[in-house]
Design an enzyme around this catalytic site. Structure first.
Site, PDB file in Angstrom:
ATOM      1  N   GLU A   1     -31.572   9.483  13.558  1.00  0.00           N
ATOM      2  CA  GLU A   1     -32.715   9.005  14.324  1.00  0.00           C
ATOM      3  C   GLU A   1     -32.895   7.523  14.007  1.00  0.00           C
ATOM      4  O   GLU A   1     -32.952   7.131  12.842  1.00  0.00           O
ATOM      5  CB  GLU A   1     -33.970   9.792  13.910  1.00  0.00           C
ATOM      6  CG  GLU A   1     -35.228   9.370  14.602  1.00  0.00           C
ATOM      7  CD  GLU A   1     -36.449  10.184  14.152  1.00  0.00           C
ATOM      8  OE1 GLU A   1     -37.551   9.872  14.634  1.00  0.00           O
ATOM      9  OE2 GLU A   1     -36.307  11.107  13.327  1.00  0.00           O
ATOM     10  N   ILE A   2     -32.933   6.707  15.031  1.00  0.00           N
ATOM     11  CA  ILE A   2     -33.135   5.262  14.858  1.00  0.00           C
ATOM     12  C   ILE A   2     -34.492   4.964  15.478  1.00  0.00           C
ATOM     13  O   ILE A   2     -34.698   5.178  16.678  1.00  0.00           O
ATOM     14  CB  ILE A   2     -32.012   4.460  15.514  1.00  0.00           C
ATOM     15  CG1 ILE A   2     -30.669   4.898  14.948  1.00  0.00           C
ATOM     16  CG2 ILE A   2     -32.250   2.965  15.300  1.00  0.00           C
ATOM     17  CD1 ILE A   2     -29.477   4.384  15.716  1.00  0.00           C
TER      18      ILE A   2
END
Length: 133
Positions: free
Chosen positions: A128-129
């Protein structure tokens, strides 16, 4: 009350191919490759954090490796924070040929509202960015 933990120092990711995994994190997430110790182990540095990469089967190669009870690649769910815009995150992932499996989506992180994009690394770990509002 006992002790109070302040922060993470490092995490360890089990991976099938240390060099390929390191290359992915350097190219896609901009981390810095570092070799350390007498065995020239591989780590990835970013900010004040570090990820050590451990090859699957390391325990069999050297019984002194400290590992969790279950050794598996692709079982991590990691969230990284960037100061880039959500559009820049999407553009960068697309330019790297990384498939965005979800996002941009609104999420709540440790510091509040954020916008996240989800993808997978080479071993299938969920990455997850996130960008804080």
């Amino acid at each position: 009350m006992g002790i109070v933990v302040e922060r993470f120092d490092h995490i360890v990711i089990n991976c099938r191919d240390v060099e390929a995994t390191a290359r992915w994190y350097v190219e896609v997430l901009g981390m810095t490759l570092e070799k350390f110790g007498p065995a020239a182990r591989t780590s990835l540095k970013f900010g004040n954090q570090k990820i050590n990469l451990r090859p699957l089967g390391a325990r069999e190669l050297d019984p002194h490796w400290d590992t969790g009870a279950v050794e598996a690649a692709g079982s991590e769910d990691l969230c990284f924070v960037t100061s880039a815009t959500p559009d820049a995150v999407m553009d960068h992932l697309n330019s790297c040929g990384v498939v965005v499996i979800k996002g941009p989506v609104a999420k709540i992180g440790a510091l509040g509202e954020m916008v996240s994009h989800y993808c997978r690394d080479l071993d299938g770990n969920l990455i997850e960015i996130s960008v804080y509002a």
